[in-house]
Design an enzyme around this catalytic site. Structure first.
Site, PDB file in Angstrom:
ATOM      1  N   HIS A 150       0.173  -6.102   1.850  1.00  0.00           N
ATOM      2  CA  HIS A 150      -0.912  -5.946   0.863  1.00  0.00           C
ATOM      3  C   HIS A 150      -0.755  -4.634   0.084  1.00  0.00           C
ATOM      4  CE1 HIS A 150      -3.381  -4.520   4.610  1.00  0.00           C
ATOM      5  NE2 HIS A 150      -2.836  -3.460   4.027  1.00  0.00           N
ATOM      6  N   HIS A 203      -8.878   0.838   3.862  1.00  0.00           N
ATOM      7  CA  HIS A 203      -8.117   2.089   3.716  1.00  0.00           C
ATOM      8  C   HIS A 203      -9.054   3.211   3.297  1.00  0.00           C
ATOM      9  CE1 HIS A 203      -5.419  -1.332   3.208  1.00  0.00           C
ATOM     10  NE2 HIS A 203      -4.462  -0.583   3.671  1.00  0.00           N
ATOM     11  N   HIS A 252       6.919   0.878   6.848  1.00  0.00           N
ATOM     12  CA  HIS A 252       6.691   1.907   5.843  1.00  0.00           C
ATOM     13  C   HIS A 252       6.050   3.144   6.463  1.00  0.00           C
ATOM     14  CE1 HIS A 252       2.824  -0.315   5.729  1.00  0.00           C
ATOM     15  NE2 HIS A 252       2.291   0.525   4.866  1.00  0.00           N
ATOM     16  N   GLU A 276       0.511  -1.652  10.958  1.00  0.00           N
ATOM     17  CA  GLU A 276      -0.279  -2.707  10.305  1.00  0.00           C
ATOM     18  C   GLU A 276       0.167  -4.101  10.751  1.00  0.00           C
ATOM     19  OE1 GLU A 276      -1.940  -0.743   6.215  1.00  0.00           O
ATOM     20  OE2 GLU A 276      -0.341  -2.207   6.017  1.00  0.00           O
TER      21      GLU A 276
HETATM   22 FE   LIG Z   1      -3.003  -1.533   4.767  1.00  0.00          FE
END
Ligand SMILES: [Fe+2]
Length: 280
Positions: A12, A59, A193, A240
């Site tokens: 996302h 977030h 990431h 995640e």
């Molecule tokens: Fe995220």
């Protein structure tokens, strides 16, 4: 009765939402990504889900250090897109399904998963970017959406196995809802990431692809991946991926991959996307 017909896994990345909103889909950097999502958009138009249970993380748009729910289920009538600093994304409000959401809350809590329930919350790119990727530019989202927010921002996030078990509980809950609903479960976020520190920009394609392989072939291995392995191999934000295991746990022991896509880089992350169908 309601039934789970498919699972969708998808990164996302916020930059995907910005590229989509600014009409950059055909720019050379973005074209391979947006061309691939044409497959799932066609498929979703055929599938016509009634409800998507959308697993994502906030977030620091709605939650911050004041409140850190591990698992939070949205039971509101609707959810507005959050302003993440550049104004809310120009996408439709998300229509919830309060009756099913409260049923899921009741079943899961009595099944010993103590979910937080939220009745007012704005939803950020973690939820709206996957909707744009799967459904494209629309005046209204074509189905109801039940947000399920997972804490993967503040240590300690839940384990992959806990996420898997919640997925199994969600399946039991969905399949006991007495209305003939076509339900999909989406797991979003990831893949490898890291956004800060000396390893910022870390991408580990072999590790990511082994994760995609085993999402179908050997999910038992994925259930046991410890937090330290996500951190070491997939970077600080690779955690995640535990959210994908809620989706995968909801599909049952055996699945068939209908579609698979992996691309690097997208912004400074690895993008992964899979469509899975549960097998009896
Ligand atoms: Fe995220």
């Amino acid at each position: 009765m309601a039934r789970i017909t498919a699972g969708v896994a998808c990164s996302h990345v916020p930059a995907m939402g910005a590229a989509f909103d600014l009409g950059k889909q055909q720019e050379p950097y973005w074209q391979p990504v947006f061309d691939d999502f044409e497959w799932v958009r066609r498929w979703e138009r055929e599938q016509k889900p009634d409800v998507v249970v959308l697993v994502y993380n906030d977030h620091a748009s709605a939650f911050d250090m004041n409140v850190i729910p591990t698992f939070a289920l949205g039971a509101a009538e609707s959810f507005k897109p959050a302003d993440e600093g550049w104004g809310p994304r120009p996408v439709p409000d998300v229509q919830g399904h309060p009756d099913l959401a409260w049923h899921l809350a009741q079943c899961c809590i009595l099944d010993e998963f103590d979910l937080t329930i939220f009745n007012k919350m704005e939803v950020d790119h973690g939820l709206t970017v996957p909707l744009s990727m799967m459904f494209g530019k629309v005046a209204a989202w074509p189905c109801r959406v039940i947000p399920l927010a997972v804490n993967v921002v503040t240590y300690p996030p839940p384990t992959g196995n806990r996420c898997w078990l919640l997925g199994e509980a969600l399946r039991r809950a969905i399949e006991s809802y007495p209305e003939d609903l076509n339900v999909q479960v989406w797991g979003t976020g990831g893949m490898s990431h890291q956004l800060q520190g000396p390893r910022a920009g870390l991408i580990n394609a072999p590790w990511d692809n082994a994760f995609l392989d085993d999402l179908v072939a050997n999910p038992e291995r994925l259930r046991r991946i410890p937090h330290i392995e996500y951190l070491r191999e997939a970077g600080s934000e690779g955690i995640e991926l535990v959210m994908w295991l809620i989706m995968r746990g909801a599909l049952g022991p055996r699945v068939e991959a209908l579609h698979r896509f992996y691309h690097v880089p997208v912004s400074n992350t690895a993008l992964g996307h899979m469509v899975l169908k549960p097998l009896a």
